[in-house]
Motif scaffolding. Sequence first.
Motif, PDB file in Angstrom:
ATOM      1  N   SER A  34     -20.999 -39.662 -36.496  1.00 26.89           N
ATOM      2  CA  SER A  34     -22.137 -38.883 -37.004  1.00 26.89           C
ATOM      3  C   SER A  34     -22.479 -37.678 -36.137  1.00 26.89           C
ATOM      4  N   MET A  35     -21.843 -37.496 -35.005  1.00 23.08           N
ATOM      5  CA  MET A  35     -22.203 -36.424 -34.088  1.00 23.08           C
ATOM      6  C   MET A  35     -21.811 -35.067 -34.657  1.00 23.08           C
ATOM      7  N   SER A  36     -22.725 -34.126 -34.597  1.00 22.38           N
ATOM      8  CA  SER A  36     -22.478 -32.792 -35.146  1.00 22.38           C
ATOM      9  C   SER A  36     -22.519 -31.761 -34.028  1.00 22.38           C
ATOM     10  N   HIS A  37     -22.130 -30.550 -34.347  1.00 23.86           N
ATOM     11  CA  HIS A  37     -22.153 -29.458 -33.376  1.00 23.86           C
ATOM     12  C   HIS A  37     -22.287 -28.152 -34.127  1.00 23.86           C
ATOM     13  N   SER A  38     -22.618 -27.103 -33.398  1.00 24.03           N
ATOM     14  CA  SER A  38     -22.751 -25.781 -34.000  1.00 24.03           C
ATOM     15  C   SER A  38     -21.465 -24.991 -33.769  1.00 24.03           C
ATOM     16  N   GLU A  39     -21.505 -23.710 -34.111  1.00 29.02           N
ATOM     17  CA  GLU A  39     -20.330 -22.846 -33.892  1.00 29.02           C
ATOM     18  C   GLU A  39     -20.155 -22.494 -32.421  1.00 29.02           C
ATOM     19  N   SER A  91      -4.529 -18.167 -29.321  1.00 33.13           N
ATOM     20  CA  SER A  91      -4.029 -17.167 -30.272  1.00 33.13           C
ATOM     21  C   SER A  91      -4.812 -15.903 -29.960  1.00 33.13           C
ATOM     22  N   SER A  92      -5.405 -15.287 -30.964  1.00 32.57           N
ATOM     23  CA  SER A  92      -6.322 -14.191 -30.649  1.00 32.57           C
ATOM     24  C   SER A  92      -7.608 -14.733 -30.048  1.00 32.57           C
ATOM     25  N   SER A  93      -7.880 -16.027 -30.306  1.00 35.37           N
ATOM     26  CA  SER A  93      -9.014 -16.725 -29.733  1.00 35.37           C
ATOM     27  C   SER A  93      -8.511 -17.908 -28.923  1.00 35.37           C
ATOM     28  N   LEU A  94      -9.393 -18.510 -28.164  1.00 33.73           N
ATOM     29  CA  LEU A  94      -9.084 -19.712 -27.414  1.00 33.73           C
ATOM     30  C   LEU A  94      -9.627 -20.904 -28.190  1.00 33.73           C
ATOM     31  N   LEU A  95      -8.800 -21.912 -28.430  1.00 33.80           N
ATOM     32  CA  LEU A  95      -9.149 -23.046 -29.282  1.00 33.80           C
ATOM     33  C   LEU A  95      -9.097 -24.341 -28.483  1.00 33.80           C
ATOM     34  N   VAL A  96     -10.048 -25.247 -28.773  1.00 35.37           N
ATOM     35  CA  VAL A  96     -10.102 -26.550 -28.115  1.00 35.37           C
ATOM     36  C   VAL A  96      -9.694 -27.620 -29.113  1.00 35.37           C
ATOM     37  N   HIS A  97      -8.716 -28.441 -28.716  1.00 38.10           N
ATOM     38  CA  HIS A  97      -8.274 -29.563 -29.546  1.00 38.10           C
ATOM     39  C   HIS A  97      -8.844 -30.888 -29.062  1.00 38.10           C
ATOM     40  N   LYS A  98      -9.151 -30.967 -27.781  1.00 33.92           N
ATOM     41  CA  LYS A  98      -9.628 -32.209 -27.197  1.00 33.92           C
ATOM     42  C   LYS A  98     -10.524 -31.878 -26.024  1.00 33.92           C
ATOM     43  N   ALA A  99     -11.624 -32.645 -25.844  1.00 32.77           N
ATOM     44  CA  ALA A  99     -12.543 -32.337 -24.756  1.00 32.77           C
ATOM     45  C   ALA A  99     -13.509 -33.492 -24.563  1.00 32.77           C
ATOM     46  N   VAL A 100     -14.186 -33.465 -23.435  1.00 31.98           N
ATOM     47  CA  VAL A 100     -15.355 -34.310 -23.202  1.00 31.98           C
ATOM     48  C   VAL A 100     -16.570 -33.472 -23.569  1.00 31.98           C
ATOM     49  N   THR A 101     -17.339 -33.931 -24.545  1.00 32.54           N
ATOM     50  CA  THR A 101     -18.521 -33.187 -24.992  1.00 32.54           C
ATOM     51  C   THR A 101     -19.769 -33.751 -24.334  1.00 32.54           C
ATOM     52  N   PHE A 102     -20.710 -32.866 -24.046  1.00 32.10           N
ATOM     53  CA  PHE A 102     -21.967 -33.237 -23.382  1.00 32.10           C
ATOM     54  C   PHE A 102     -23.099 -33.180 -24.401  1.00 32.10           C
ATOM     55  N   PRO A 105     -10.193 -29.401 -37.638  1.00 28.77           N
ATOM     56  CA  PRO A 105      -9.542 -28.281 -36.950  1.00 28.77           C
ATOM     57  C   PRO A 105     -10.127 -28.043 -35.555  1.00 28.77           C
ATOM     58  N   PRO A 106      -9.393 -27.347 -34.706  1.00 27.36           N
ATOM     59  CA  PRO A 106      -9.870 -27.095 -33.346  1.00 27.36           C
ATOM     60  C   PRO A 106     -11.096 -26.186 -33.346  1.00 27.36           C
ATOM     61  N   ARG A 107     -11.883 -26.300 -32.281  1.00 23.44           N
ATOM     62  CA  ARG A 107     -13.086 -25.463 -32.137  1.00 23.44           C
ATOM     63  C   ARG A 107     -12.744 -24.175 -31.386  1.00 23.44           C
ATOM     64  N   ARG A 108     -13.351 -23.078 -31.841  1.00 23.83           N
ATOM     65  CA  ARG A 108     -13.138 -21.801 -31.166  1.00 23.83           C
ATOM     66  C   ARG A 108     -14.077 -21.701 -29.968  1.00 23.83           C
ATOM     67  N   VAL A 109     -13.520 -21.394 -28.811  1.00 23.59           N
ATOM     68  CA  VAL A 109     -14.316 -21.266 -27.589  1.00 23.59           C
ATOM     69  C   VAL A 109     -15.096 -19.964 -27.639  1.00 23.59           C
ATOM     70  N   THR A 110     -16.396 -20.043 -27.349  1.00 23.58           N
ATOM     71  CA  THR A 110     -17.231 -18.841 -27.331  1.00 23.58           C
ATOM     72  C   THR A 110     -17.592 -18.412 -25.915  1.00 23.58           C
ATOM     73  N   TYR A 111     -17.316 -19.274 -24.935  1.00 25.41           N
ATOM     74  CA  TYR A 111     -17.523 -18.901 -23.525  1.00 25.41           C
ATOM     75  C   TYR A 111     -16.673 -19.841 -22.689  1.00 25.41           C
ATOM     76  N   PHE A 112     -15.961 -19.283 -21.685  1.00 26.78           N
ATOM     77  CA  PHE A 112     -14.967 -20.070 -20.956  1.00 26.78           C
ATOM     78  C   PHE A 112     -15.140 -19.919 -19.452  1.00 26.78           C
ATOM     79  N   LEU A 113     -14.974 -21.045 -18.753  1.00 26.16           N
ATOM     80  CA  LEU A 113     -14.952 -21.076 -17.295  1.00 26.16           C
ATOM     81  C   LEU A 113     -13.828 -22.000 -16.860  1.00 26.16           C
ATOM     82  N   SER A 114     -13.269 -21.762 -15.694  1.00 28.22           N
ATOM     83  CA  SER A 114     -12.237 -22.657 -15.176  1.00 28.22           C
ATOM     84  C   SER A 114     -12.478 -22.917 -13.701  1.00 28.22           C
TER      85      SER A 114
END
Length: 933
Positions: free
Chosen positions: A60-65, A104-115, A128-137
């Motif tokens: 049931s967990m949802s998320h935004s863009e 690709s032209s964007s950075l996509l996430v297929h698997k992650a630990v969500t907070f 489908p994978p989520r498009r990253v809107t802000y990235f840190l490493s």
Amino acid sequence: MLSLSSLPSTVVPSLPSSPGGCATGGPRAQSSRQEVALFQTLQEALREIDLPETQDLPQSMSHSEMCICVLGSPLPYLSLLLEAGQRSPGDALLCLCPSWLSRSSSLLVHKAVTFDLGGRTFLSNFNPPRRVTYFLSSDPWAKEEMTRETDCPSGGSGALGQFWGNVLTTRVLLQKAKIHCPPTLALLLPPGQMRLEEGRTGGVEVVHLEMGAEEGMNSVRNKVDTFLESENMRGSERVVLRCSGGRFVGEATSPPIYLSRNSRDEVWAKVSYLLPKLLPGEAVLLEAYCSPLKPGPRVEDRTWEQYTDCRPQVPDLSFRLCAIVTRSPLDLPLLYKLVCRVGVSDDPLSHSHSLSQSLETTLLECGFTDPTMAKSLCRLALDTALSCLCVVMETESSMSAEQRGGAGAQTDMIGVDLLFTMDGSIIRPVILGLHPSLCLHSSFQERGMGMEGCNSGIEGWSRGTLLLTPLTRSQYYLMQGKTVLVVGAGGHSKKFIWKTAKQYKLKILLVDSDPAHFASQLVDHFLPLPDLPDHRRDDQHCSRICDWLLSSSLRPDGCVCFWDECVVLTSLVCDRLGLRGPPPEAIRIAKEKSRTHRHLLGPPLLSPSPSSYAVPCIHVESTLDLEKAASGGEGGPGGASVGVVRFPAVMKLEYGAGAVGVRKVCSLEESLAHFERIGGDLREETDYPGIGLGWGNAMILMEYVGGTEHDVDVVLFEGRLEGAFVSDNGPTRTPAFTETAAQMPSGLAQDKRAQLIRAAHHACLGCGLRDGVFNVELKMTEVGPRLIEINARMGGFYLCDWIRQLYGVDLLMAAFMVSCGVRPCLPSATALPARGHFAGVMVVVSRHLHALRTTASPERLRGLHQEGALWLNELAEEDELISGEYEEPFCNVGVRDAHNATNARQRLLALCQGLGLHCPPRYDLGYFLSHFN
């Protein structure tokens, strides 16, 4: 410190090969081991701060863009991930391996630990994978070039990490900015990433190496001996040896070696051992060991140990500071956290072997008990740390996208290691290095979400600064390319909208009555509707706008209005097109001022009831309405019933704007006279364009309410309060009620500000306004807030500018976002710290015509604005320097002070005296501003 226990016996499930391929260069087995180790590190970290371990993602967990993604170890950015999960559940992601993403032209996430809320975490797969809107490493994947060739915003990159991780490069740039670093001799094998020239920059000397010749080594030995004997080494008993650049980025890859300055043969032996191992771009650094500031004298107390003859030896203490500085959305440096590390003065302090505490506590423990001294040291540390980020931002502004590691790559956060040293009798800050990951990791708060106890001072935390830029850049990225329909271009004061929209890469469709309006040349598509001001035909206007969109194959993502006259039409268009926005009925309630109050007096739906904010008032279309109101008010104690108004009262246009035609009346006779005057002067739109006469010239009679006047600008999304900003208004010019002065942030007590925010929020919800940016005018009385009116659009005049400068929040972008269905999430809805204080005064033609033509001409005011001497908001064209009975302000002149509201007001008054804008007693700015004391 967060520890790493034994690895689990089970392996974290890994994602099958993603469509984008594996974005890693190492063997798969090594990646799997890293995943396991990092996953276990996360679990240990969560346990240590009393949070549950990671679970499988519930259905049931949802998320935004929005998607804020961290790749690598969870420890450096755990505070950010927890805060982001609290403010935008499910939108903060941690990837433990590059293979969890694709590019690709964007950075996509297929698997992650969500907070999620409450610090809960879930292991999630996305298809489908989520498009990253802000990235840190962070390590171990900090050098991975994940954002290169993508348009993804990132708070750093592998290239920038290499650049700023080079100690030599950093020190040369800081020295050019007159920021103190340890005296350093750099033996560089060229060319290096900056192609550093030989020579001295401040205390840093760069020597180019020519390896292979014996005479070359002799020359280097002479350089080393000269450095050890130099004036820069005065007072340093030890030297520090390290490598820099290339393979030696980060303390882990090049740990410092501490040597005695007098053991020259040992120093040279170590240097000569390292030199042959260098590759081009790498250097051996020999630097002076900077002794930290010693504790001041302390009075000895009698302790328990003295009575038991087992008194331990008390070592001398020293300390160093760690400041975490973030970049604001306006490219301003902001302090997130400032902590100290304390240890024995003879041993070098490190991040991993000392606990953190506040600078205030450290100074007290070290004997610096003078409050003035402690405050000065705090300010010195803060200013130095902020200056370091200024150097970073200035340097990166001249870099290409390739050099930065991607079009959206920039350094949004640095960790500044510094200490205080004595230079004779002067205390100086010395920068040891820029280590964002180390500083964030080692200063992580062990309990709570990282937001408790926050404040806007330089001690502890500064609320919201860590998350403000990642949220803002994420949302701006989501908005790029959106098409927004704007109904009503407005006047000169709205000119900033069109330029700003272009900067945000929005496509603007504009509808206005003036075919030659200047904004028609600044938007993508323009529809002129000459009869737009006739709002009796709004239904027809709505149909024509929708037909135009259909025939032109234009499909807006949102529709919004910034001009008071067109708010109802805009709501009709939104309703017809199925776009997000308040329903037409809610806008009509807010547009008709007396109806707003009558509606709030209905059945209570919230607590406290919105009816408690309503003020007795009546709708006036004839003198008979006024006579009925006056006769009905004679017997009612307090005049609390609907349709009963006591004098003194306020009369104004029912659909008016800009305080035109507003007047205080003290009797029935005065109200009748004012009604007749308005009926003769302001009858239709052509009599005074832009103040709402297209809706008619009906009036409202409202009981006069005492107290202080305030504006509350609120951002609502699905009824939820996303942001609220309170400002104070000075006394209005009686009897016309035109605005004179204002200040922001509010000088009210925190609980009073909270009352105003709740009143504004509840008043909007009570009228049905659940989505949008609204300006609510209230008074704070002795018995709480009272509503004046709700403007169902973004606040005008100076408000948008001031909020953007003080809080880093752009109300214009928030309005665009809400209209497009993008939640304008902020780190805190009501507790963002203000970066300074604004005070401003209105300039009106009736009192300042001479000054506007001489000492305070628009040209001179613009020049002073460019110089930073004042803040100018132009509200009218220069050819509108015409005085009249019904006038609106010509411009607002403000002053911003970084630390003190009183200073802002005093500087403003002095400036206005010099400009000829202070005209007592007819326009006494000293009196207007004194109400804020």
